[in-house]
Design a protein around this motif. Structure first.
Motif, PDB file in Angstrom:
ATOM      1  N   ASN A  92       0.797  -1.217   0.000  1.00  0.00           N
ATOM      2  CA  ASN A  92       0.000   0.000   0.000  1.00  0.00           C
ATOM      3  C   ASN A  92       0.834   1.274   0.000  1.00  0.00           C
ATOM      4  O   ASN A  92       0.365   2.321  -0.454  1.00  0.00           O
ATOM      5  N   VAL A  93       2.058   1.194   0.504  1.00  0.00           N
ATOM      6  CA  VAL A  93       2.926   2.373   0.509  1.00  0.00           C
ATOM      7  C   VAL A  93       3.758   2.439  -0.753  1.00  0.00           C
ATOM      8  O   VAL A  93       3.985   3.506  -1.316  1.00  0.00           O
ATOM      9  N   GLY A  94       4.201   1.262  -1.219  1.00  0.00           N
ATOM     10  CA  GLY A  94       5.081   1.220  -2.380  1.00  0.00           C
ATOM     11  C   GLY A  94       6.498   0.873  -1.966  1.00  0.00           C
ATOM     12  O   GLY A  94       6.966   1.323  -0.909  1.00  0.00           O
ATOM     13  N   GLN A  95       7.156   0.078  -2.784  1.00  0.00           N
ATOM     14  CA  GLN A  95       8.487  -0.380  -2.436  1.00  0.00           C
ATOM     15  C   GLN A  95       9.494   0.767  -2.390  1.00  0.00           C
ATOM     16  O   GLN A  95      10.378   0.813  -1.530  1.00  0.00           O
ATOM     17  N   ALA A  96       9.348   1.708  -3.318  1.00  0.00           N
ATOM     18  CA  ALA A  96      10.285   2.840  -3.349  1.00  0.00           C
ATOM     19  C   ALA A  96      10.171   3.691  -2.090  1.00  0.00           C
ATOM     20  O   ALA A  96      11.182   4.101  -1.496  1.00  0.00           O
ATOM     21  N   ALA A  97       8.945   3.969  -1.669  1.00  0.00           N
ATOM     22  CA  ALA A  97       8.749   4.779  -0.460  1.00  0.00           C
ATOM     23  C   ALA A  97       9.181   4.023   0.782  1.00  0.00           C
ATOM     24  O   ALA A  97       9.645   4.617   1.761  1.00  0.00           O
ATOM     25  N   LEU A  98       9.053   2.712   0.750  1.00  0.00           N
ATOM     26  CA  LEU A  98       9.403   1.905   1.916  1.00  0.00           C
ATOM     27  C   LEU A  98      10.916   1.894   2.154  1.00  0.00           C
ATOM     28  O   LEU A  98      11.376   1.845   3.298  1.00  0.00           O
ATOM     29  N   VAL A  99      11.686   1.936   1.081  1.00  0.00           N
ATOM     30  CA  VAL A  99      13.148   1.893   1.210  1.00  0.00           C
ATOM     31  C   VAL A  99      13.675   3.124   1.958  1.00  0.00           C
ATOM     32  O   VAL A  99      14.546   3.020   2.834  1.00  0.00           O
ATOM     33  N   GLY A 100      13.132   4.280   1.652  1.00  0.00           N
ATOM     34  CA  GLY A 100      13.599   5.502   2.287  1.00  0.00           C
ATOM     35  C   GLY A 100      12.861   5.878   3.549  1.00  0.00           C
ATOM     36  O   GLY A 100      13.017   7.010   4.039  1.00  0.00           O
ATOM     37  N   MET A 101      12.075   4.972   4.085  1.00  0.00           N
ATOM     38  CA  MET A 101      11.262   5.277   5.255  1.00  0.00           C
ATOM     39  C   MET A 101      12.074   5.043   6.536  1.00  0.00           C
ATOM     40  O   MET A 101      12.873   4.099   6.618  1.00  0.00           O
ATOM     41  N   SER A 102      11.858   5.878   7.515  1.00  0.00           N
ATOM     42  CA  SER A 102      12.551   5.725   8.793  1.00  0.00           C
ATOM     43  C   SER A 102      11.982   4.541   9.561  1.00  0.00           C
ATOM     44  O   SER A 102      10.874   4.069   9.310  1.00  0.00           O
ATOM     45  N   ASP A 103      12.771   4.058  10.532  1.00  0.00           N
ATOM     46  CA  ASP A 103      12.334   2.917  11.349  1.00  0.00           C
ATOM     47  C   ASP A 103      11.099   3.265  12.171  1.00  0.00           C
ATOM     48  O   ASP A 103      10.217   2.421  12.373  1.00  0.00           O
ATOM     49  N   GLU A 104      11.051   4.508  12.661  1.00  0.00           N
ATOM     50  CA  GLU A 104       9.890   4.911  13.456  1.00  0.00           C
ATOM     51  C   GLU A 104       8.613   4.922  12.614  1.00  0.00           C
ATOM     52  O   GLU A 104       7.552   4.472  13.052  1.00  0.00           O
ATOM     53  N   LYS A 105       8.739   5.446  11.385  1.00  0.00           N
ATOM     54  CA  LYS A 105       7.569   5.478  10.499  1.00  0.00           C
ATOM     55  C   LYS A 105       7.148   4.068  10.112  1.00  0.00           C
ATOM     56  O   LYS A 105       5.950   3.762  10.063  1.00  0.00           O
ATOM     57  N   ARG A 106       8.100   3.192   9.863  1.00  0.00           N
ATOM     58  CA  ARG A 106       7.780   1.808   9.510  1.00  0.00           C
ATOM     59  C   ARG A 106       7.097   1.106  10.676  1.00  0.00           C
ATOM     60  O   ARG A 106       6.130   0.359  10.489  1.00  0.00           O
TER      61      ARG A 106
ATOM     62  N   ALA B 183       5.309   2.544  12.977  1.00  0.00           N
ATOM     63  CA  ALA B 183       3.951   3.093  13.101  1.00  0.00           C
ATOM     64  C   ALA B 183       3.012   2.469  12.077  1.00  0.00           C
ATOM     65  O   ALA B 183       1.846   2.158  12.391  1.00  0.00           O
ATOM     66  N   LEU B 184       3.513   2.265  10.846  1.00  0.00           N
ATOM     67  CA  LEU B 184       2.683   1.629   9.818  1.00  0.00           C
ATOM     68  C   LEU B 184       2.423   0.161  10.144  1.00  0.00           C
ATOM     69  O   LEU B 184       1.326  -0.353   9.899  1.00  0.00           O
ATOM     70  N   ASP B 185       3.412  -0.526  10.686  1.00  0.00           N
ATOM     71  CA  ASP B 185       3.204  -1.920  11.097  1.00  0.00           C
ATOM     72  C   ASP B 185       2.127  -2.016  12.166  1.00  0.00           C
ATOM     73  O   ASP B 185       1.276  -2.919  12.147  1.00  0.00           O
ATOM     74  N   ALA B 186       2.141  -1.067  13.110  1.00  0.00           N
ATOM     75  CA  ALA B 186       1.115  -1.055  14.156  1.00  0.00           C
ATOM     76  C   ALA B 186      -0.252  -0.722  13.571  1.00  0.00           C
ATOM     77  O   ALA B 186      -1.281  -1.275  13.988  1.00  0.00           O
ATOM     78  N   TYR B 187      -0.270   0.196  12.582  1.00  0.00           N
ATOM     79  CA  TYR B 187      -1.538   0.584  11.944  1.00  0.00           C
ATOM     80  C   TYR B 187      -2.178  -0.593  11.220  1.00  0.00           C
ATOM     81  O   TYR B 187      -3.398  -0.790  11.262  1.00  0.00           O
ATOM     82  N   TRP B 188      -1.350  -1.406  10.563  1.00  0.00           N
ATOM     83  CA  TRP B 188      -1.855  -2.571   9.852  1.00  0.00           C
ATOM     84  C   TRP B 188      -1.946  -3.818  10.732  1.00  0.00           C
ATOM     85  O   TRP B 188      -2.370  -4.882  10.269  1.00  0.00           O
ATOM     86  N   GLY B 189      -1.547  -3.713  11.982  1.00  0.00           N
ATOM     87  CA  GLY B 189      -1.675  -4.837  12.913  1.00  0.00           C
ATOM     88  C   GLY B 189      -0.736  -5.985  12.632  1.00  0.00           C
ATOM     89  O   GLY B 189      -1.043  -7.129  12.977  1.00  0.00           O
ATOM     90  N   ARG B 190       0.419  -5.708  12.044  1.00  0.00           N
ATOM     91  CA  ARG B 190       1.334  -6.791  11.676  1.00  0.00           C
ATOM     92  C   ARG B 190       2.004  -7.406  12.897  1.00  0.00           C
ATOM     93  O   ARG B 190       2.454  -8.547  12.844  1.00  0.00           O
ATOM     94  N   ASN B 191       2.111  -6.661  14.003  1.00  0.00           N
ATOM     95  CA  ASN B 191       2.783  -7.174  15.186  1.00  0.00           C
ATOM     96  C   ASN B 191       1.836  -7.865  16.159  1.00  0.00           C
ATOM     97  O   ASN B 191       2.273  -8.362  17.193  1.00  0.00           O
ATOM     98  N   VAL B 192       0.546  -7.873  15.826  1.00  0.00           N
ATOM     99  CA  VAL B 192      -0.448  -8.501  16.698  1.00  0.00           C
ATOM    100  C   VAL B 192      -0.620  -9.954  16.278  1.00  0.00           C
ATOM    101  O   VAL B 192      -0.819 -10.231  15.082  1.00  0.00           O
TER     102      VAL B 192
END
Length: 327
Positions: A38-52, A54-63
């Motif tokens: 949903n974000v895109g591979q290009a945007a994901l590469v340059g994304m900070s760890d904090e933003k990643r 937050a997105l993981d928590a938003y999508w519930g990947r850690n639950v």
């Protein structure tokens, strides 16, 4: 009767639980990364760890899966189907906005394919081994072996691109507000997707009806009717149609699942905004809440069709109704 009702309710609830568990499990073990999808591979590469994170928590990947399922199930029991992360809206609203388009498309295709398939099957069965019979069988075999999306693409190219008789896609004219869309506009955009789905759905109904018609026309009571001087047309109208009604209803309601499956591909080809297209978007994006909601709605639709078929069995054939009462 009460026992039959409670039995069907129990089956329905078990079906809903099984469908939801399977959907949640399959999406969880899927290699699709919802954040990357949903974000895109290009945007994901340059994304900070904090933003990643937050997105993981938003999508519930850690639950964990059991915790996510129990949380979703408890909310569903309270009437909340969850939030579609892909559409950023409640799942119930997304389904409600698209259900009318899908139900209209499937209803038209279901009725047309059923009526046309039954008529072609009866004609082929009563004219066995003639040119008409061979033509109907050839038509059905070709369509039964043709992928739905290929037929949709072929009709789209011929009738929309080359001839320009129908719009290329969507459920309404581009640039026109929803309030100004007329019934004619909606039917014009519905026509080609419905024709595609109807043509594909004819094959199974026609072939099954043909075989049953041949059995009926070779039965002893039909041979006796011939000795009485009745014409083939009179035999079909007086004896054949009544005996073909039950198997025709069986085939017709069994078509609901196939029609829904075909509508997913047809909606995708024609960019028709229905539940099928939303299911594809949810599957590609890992939107488990929306995918589970659509799966439950489609399962309920198929279950309701089978239940309605059982009711009609009893209306047409009193012997079945008596058997259910004494069962």
């Amino acid at each position: 009767m009460s026992r039959i009702i409670f039995w069907n309710i129990g089956r329905f609830l078990l079906l809903m639980v099984a469908v939801s568990v399977v959907v949640f499990t399959l999406v969880s073990v899927s290699p699709v990364d919802p954040v990357a999808a949903n974000v895109g591979q290009a945007a994901l590469v340059g994304m900070s760890d904090e933003k990643r994170a937050a997105l993981d928590a938003y999508w519930g990947r850690n639950v964990p899966l059991p915790e996510r399922y129990l949380s979703w199930g408890s909310a569903l029991l309270q009437g909340d189907m969850g939030t579609s992360l892909r559409f950023n809206a409640p799942v119930a609203d997304v389904i409600a906005n698209r259900a009318l388009n899908s139900l209209l498309l499937m209803s038209v295709a279901w009725l047309v394919s059923g009526v046309l398939g039954f008529a072609l099957g009866v004609l082929a069965g009563t004219h066995r081994d003639t040119f008409l019979d061979r033509a109907v069988k050839s038509y059905c075999f070709v369509l039964a072996a043709s992928p739905t999306f290929w037929v949709a693409l072929l009709l789209l190219i011929v009738f929309s691109v080359w001839l320009g008789w129908f719009p290329i896609g969507f459920s309404q004219p581009i640039g026109k507000s929803a309030a100004s869309v007329t019934l004619g506009d909606a039917l014009y955009h519905l026509a080609l997707p419905a024709i595609t789905l109807s043509l594909v759905g004819v094959a199974n109904v026609a072939l099954h009806t043909r075989e049953k018609t041949i059995d009926v026309m070779n039965s002893p009571y039909v041979r006796f009717a011939r000795t009485r001087g009745l014409t083939e047309r009179q035999i079909v109208l007086r004896h054949g149609l009544r005996n073909l009604a039950l198997p025709a209803i069986t085939i017709q309601f069994a078509q609901i699942a196939e029609i829904f499956g075909g509508s997913v591909l047809v909606e995708q080809v024609f960019s028709y905004p229905g539940l099928g297209q939303a299911a594809v978007v949810a599957g590609i994006g890992g939107d488990v809440a929306l995918l589970a909601g659509i799966a439950l709605v489609s399962a309920a639709l198929v279950f309701g069709g089978n239940a309605l078929a059982n009711i009609l069995y009893g209306v047409i054939d009193p012997r079945i109704r008596k058997g259910q009462a004494h069962g």
